[in-house]
Design a protein around this motif. Structure first.
Motif, PDB file in Angstrom:
ATOM      1  N   TYR A 127       2.978  -4.604   8.936  1.00  0.00           N
ATOM      2  CA  TYR A 127       2.379  -3.718   7.937  1.00  0.00           C
ATOM      3  C   TYR A 127       3.103  -3.814   6.600  1.00  0.00           C
ATOM      4  O   TYR A 127       4.294  -4.096   6.538  1.00  0.00           O
ATOM      5  CB  TYR A 127       2.407  -2.266   8.435  1.00  0.00           C
ATOM      6  N   SER A 147       1.674   5.234   0.842  1.00  0.00           N
ATOM      7  CA  SER A 147       1.423   6.136   1.972  1.00  0.00           C
ATOM      8  C   SER A 147       1.126   5.338   3.239  1.00  0.00           C
ATOM      9  O   SER A 147       1.371   4.153   3.317  1.00  0.00           O
ATOM     10  CB  SER A 147       0.267   7.090   1.653  1.00  0.00           C
ATOM     11  N   ARG A 148       0.570   6.009   4.231  1.00  0.00           N
ATOM     12  CA  ARG A 148       0.213   5.324   5.466  1.00  0.00           C
ATOM     13  C   ARG A 148      -1.191   4.748   5.345  1.00  0.00           C
ATOM     14  O   ARG A 148      -2.129   5.438   4.968  1.00  0.00           O
ATOM     15  CB  ARG A 148       0.286   6.263   6.659  1.00  0.00           C
ATOM     16  N   ASN A 149      -1.330   3.472   5.686  1.00  0.00           N
ATOM     17  CA  ASN A 149      -2.623   2.799   5.654  1.00  0.00           C
ATOM     18  C   ASN A 149      -2.622   1.741   6.745  1.00  0.00           C
ATOM     19  O   ASN A 149      -2.091   0.649   6.574  1.00  0.00           O
ATOM     20  CB  ASN A 149      -2.874   2.178   4.281  1.00  0.00           C
ATOM     21  N   ASP A 150      -3.230   2.055   7.888  1.00  0.00           N
ATOM     22  CA  ASP A 150      -3.207   1.134   9.019  1.00  0.00           C
ATOM     23  C   ASP A 150      -4.015  -0.124   8.765  1.00  0.00           C
ATOM     24  O   ASP A 150      -3.906  -1.106   9.513  1.00  0.00           O
ATOM     25  CB  ASP A 150      -3.717   1.831  10.282  1.00  0.00           C
ATOM     26  N   GLU A 151      -4.845  -0.106   7.709  1.00  0.00           N
ATOM     27  CA  GLU A 151      -5.585  -1.320   7.350  1.00  0.00           C
ATOM     28  C   GLU A 151      -4.732  -2.263   6.514  1.00  0.00           C
ATOM     29  O   GLU A 151      -5.100  -3.414   6.298  1.00  0.00           O
ATOM     30  CB  GLU A 151      -6.854  -0.943   6.561  1.00  0.00           C
ATOM     31  N   CYS A 152      -3.630  -1.762   6.026  1.00  0.00           N
ATOM     32  CA  CYS A 152      -2.720  -2.578   5.191  1.00  0.00           C
ATOM     33  C   CYS A 152      -1.815  -3.386   6.116  1.00  0.00           C
ATOM     34  O   CYS A 152      -0.600  -3.182   6.168  1.00  0.00           O
ATOM     35  CB  CYS A 152      -1.917  -1.662   4.272  1.00  0.00           C
ATOM     36  N   CYS A 167       0.838  -1.196   0.000  1.00  0.00           N
ATOM     37  CA  CYS A 167       0.000   0.000   0.000  1.00  0.00           C
ATOM     38  C   CYS A 167       0.873   1.247   0.000  1.00  0.00           C
ATOM     39  O   CYS A 167       1.876   1.308   0.714  1.00  0.00           O
ATOM     40  CB  CYS A 167      -0.904   0.033   1.228  1.00  0.00           C
ATOM     41  N   ASN A 189       1.605  11.236   3.427  1.00  0.00           N
ATOM     42  CA  ASN A 189       0.198  11.550   3.246  1.00  0.00           C
ATOM     43  C   ASN A 189      -0.303  11.237   1.843  1.00  0.00           C
ATOM     44  O   ASN A 189      -1.497  11.203   1.616  1.00  0.00           O
ATOM     45  CB  ASN A 189      -0.052  13.047   3.518  1.00  0.00           C
ATOM     46  N   ASP A 201       2.552  -1.108   4.301  1.00  0.00           N
ATOM     47  CA  ASP A 201       2.440   0.227   3.718  1.00  0.00           C
ATOM     48  C   ASP A 201       3.807   0.909   3.739  1.00  0.00           C
ATOM     49  O   ASP A 201       4.696   0.505   4.475  1.00  0.00           O
ATOM     50  CB  ASP A 201       1.401   1.078   4.454  1.00  0.00           C
TER      51      ASP A 201
END
Length: 482
Positions: free
Chosen positions: A82, A65-70, A63, A325, A84
């Motif tokens: 993670y 950028s930042r994606n805490d769901e990744c 993923c 971002n 991301d």
């Protein structure tokens, strides 16, 4: 007495065993991924745990950028990892990536890089443990750690490490500070962990001047031969409430936006005699001007946007951009009246700011590369924008009069880079050098924050076109319409 002694010995043994076992487990959870120096500055927002090598990102995908769901459950360590691109970009250099992130997402082929045998540790003399040791700490086999801009993988009791050229290197800092270059270098935490290539990619961002910009007529013959200038001048001394200080573009290649917005803000304040003193929003330019945002932009396009559309204040549209971002859509819109004045049709993204007034400038104009012409423009009308070439040693500048050094002349080509950057010149001065000769310099504001350089500013040789800083000088008049 004999039985009491045996019982005491047995209790001591179990106390040692379980205490050591718990301590070792704690080390495996929190230490295997980080060096002791990184632990001392730990302030991450995710819980970090040691990782082993398996297939995670390779199956689930990566993923941007930042994606805490990744993220994926990491059952072996009872943790979460993670995939991301934020997982290894925190400013304090902690990583919580899945173990195959660097192979699946970043394309870092660790086994093809150099191997280093680490000496055995003496911390645990009773145990014969597998794994690797560094700085007195034990790392399990297949653990990954990051040291500056390189990653090391512990495989079969041996460190296998990448060999990237880092933006910050202690030996280069030492060589500069030991030499007689007229300036000193510093180790900056915000640059630590970046490769040289990523430093140039993220921290500059101004595209080379276009043909239209290069063909722009220069304003010349405005300085008479007998005209004198002060030995020392800073625009903020003459206009103390009108000249704005440096901001921090962070890891966003947008010096084109920061330098343009800052020069325009100063000029509007000066030319309006203080009626409008707000700093202007680089975020407005990055998100709303149709360029490449954090991937670079041109200053002529930025000035066109200021002329036609205009910018709101930095307070109205604050800076939120960073490589972490990703893309941030434009959150302002405007219409123009019959006089060409733009008016906002949206409220400020910062809802506690009431004023969404849009500021505009006249078409930009170019100043001659002659230092006296530049000085006359600054002292009469305010700061100017300069396009310069940045070399690898400029990132390390702390204080003094900068000039590009030759400390890397005997290094391979991959240690030397240059890129285009834009800054704001606010004044000049002169000092006696160590050789007794007078050294003239420009005073310029960078966009790397107040912790860099001389409180966000730097001095650079004047009158010698150092790093091409006198080649392209651009500015504009504030377009003042009530």
């Amino acid at each position: 007495m004999f039985y009491k002694s045996k019982l005491l010995l047995l209790c001591s043994f179990f106390t040692y065993y379980f205490t050591f076992k718990g301590f070792a487990y704690s080390r495996n959870v929190m230490v295997n991924l980080y060096s002791p120096e990184e632990q001392n500055t730990f302030r991450g927002t995710r819980e970090k745990r040691a990782l082993d090598i398996d297939s995670y990102c390779g199956k689930s995908g990566c993923c941007e950028s930042r994606n805490d769901e990744c993220s994926l459950p990491y059952f072996r360590k009872n943790a979460t990892c993670y995939c991301d691109f934020f997982c290894d970009q925190e400013s304090v250099r902690h990583i919580d990536c899945c173990p195959d992130f660097w192979l699946a997402c970043n394309g870092m082929d660790l086994p093809k890089t150099h191997a280093t045998n680490m000496p055995p540790s003496t911390i645990y003399p009773p145990l014969n443990r597998k794994g690797c040791f560094k700085d007195g700490s034990h790392y399990e086999d297949e653990s990954i750690m990051k040291e500056n801009c390189n990653y090391c993988n512990c495989l079969k009791n041996q460190w296998i490490c990448t060999d990237h050229v880092c933006l910050v290197r202690a030996d280069i800092i030492e060589d500069i500070n030991a030499g007689n270059f007229g300036w000193k270098a510093e180790n900056y935490s915000q640059f630590w962990g970046l490769t040289l290539e990523k430093g140039f990619k993220y921290r500059l961002g101004t595209l080379p001047p276009s043909s239209a910009l290069l063909s722009m007529n220069q304003m010349t013959n405005r300085v008479s031969s007998d005209e004198e200038f002060p030995l020392f001048f800073i625009a903020s001394y003459k206009w103390p409430e009108y000249v704005h200080g440096p901001l921090d573009q962070k890891n966003c290649a947008a010096s084109w936006a920061f330098s343009t917005a800052s020069v325009a803000a100063d000029r509007i304040a000066i030319h309006s005699d203080g009626r409008f003193t707000s700093n202007l929003s680089p975020q407005n330019l990055i998100s709303c001007n149709v360029q490449n945002g954090c991937n670079g932009g041109s200053i002529d396009s930025a000035w066109w946007f200021l002329r036609k559309r205009g910018l709101v204040s930095h307070a109205c549209y604050p800076y939120i951009m960073d490589t972490n971002n990703g893309y941030v859509a434009c959150n302002m819109s405007s219409i123009s009246d019959k006089y060409g004045k733009s008016h906002a049709t949206k409220q400020c993204p910062n809802h506690i700011e009431d004023s969404n007034y849009i500021y505009q400038c006249s078409p930009p104009y170019r100043i001659s590369s002659d230092e006296r012409e530049i000085m006359k423009e600054i002292i009469e009308n305010g700061p100017v924008q300069a396009v310069m070439q940045v070399h690898e040693d400029f990132f390390l500048y702390k204080t003094g009069i900068y000039k590009h050094t030759d400390v890397l002349k005997n290094k391979p080509e991959e240690y030397q880079m240059s890129g285009t950057h834009s800054v704001k010149i606010i004044g000049w001065g002169a000092l006696r050098g160590s050789d007794g000769n007078k050294q003239k310099f420009w005073i310029a504001a960078n966009s790397w924050g107040r912790s860099w350089g001389e409180n966000g500013y730097f001095r650079i040789l004047r009158g010698q076109n150092e790093c091409g800083i006198e080649n392209m000088i651009i500015t504009a008049w504030g377009h003042i319409i009530p």
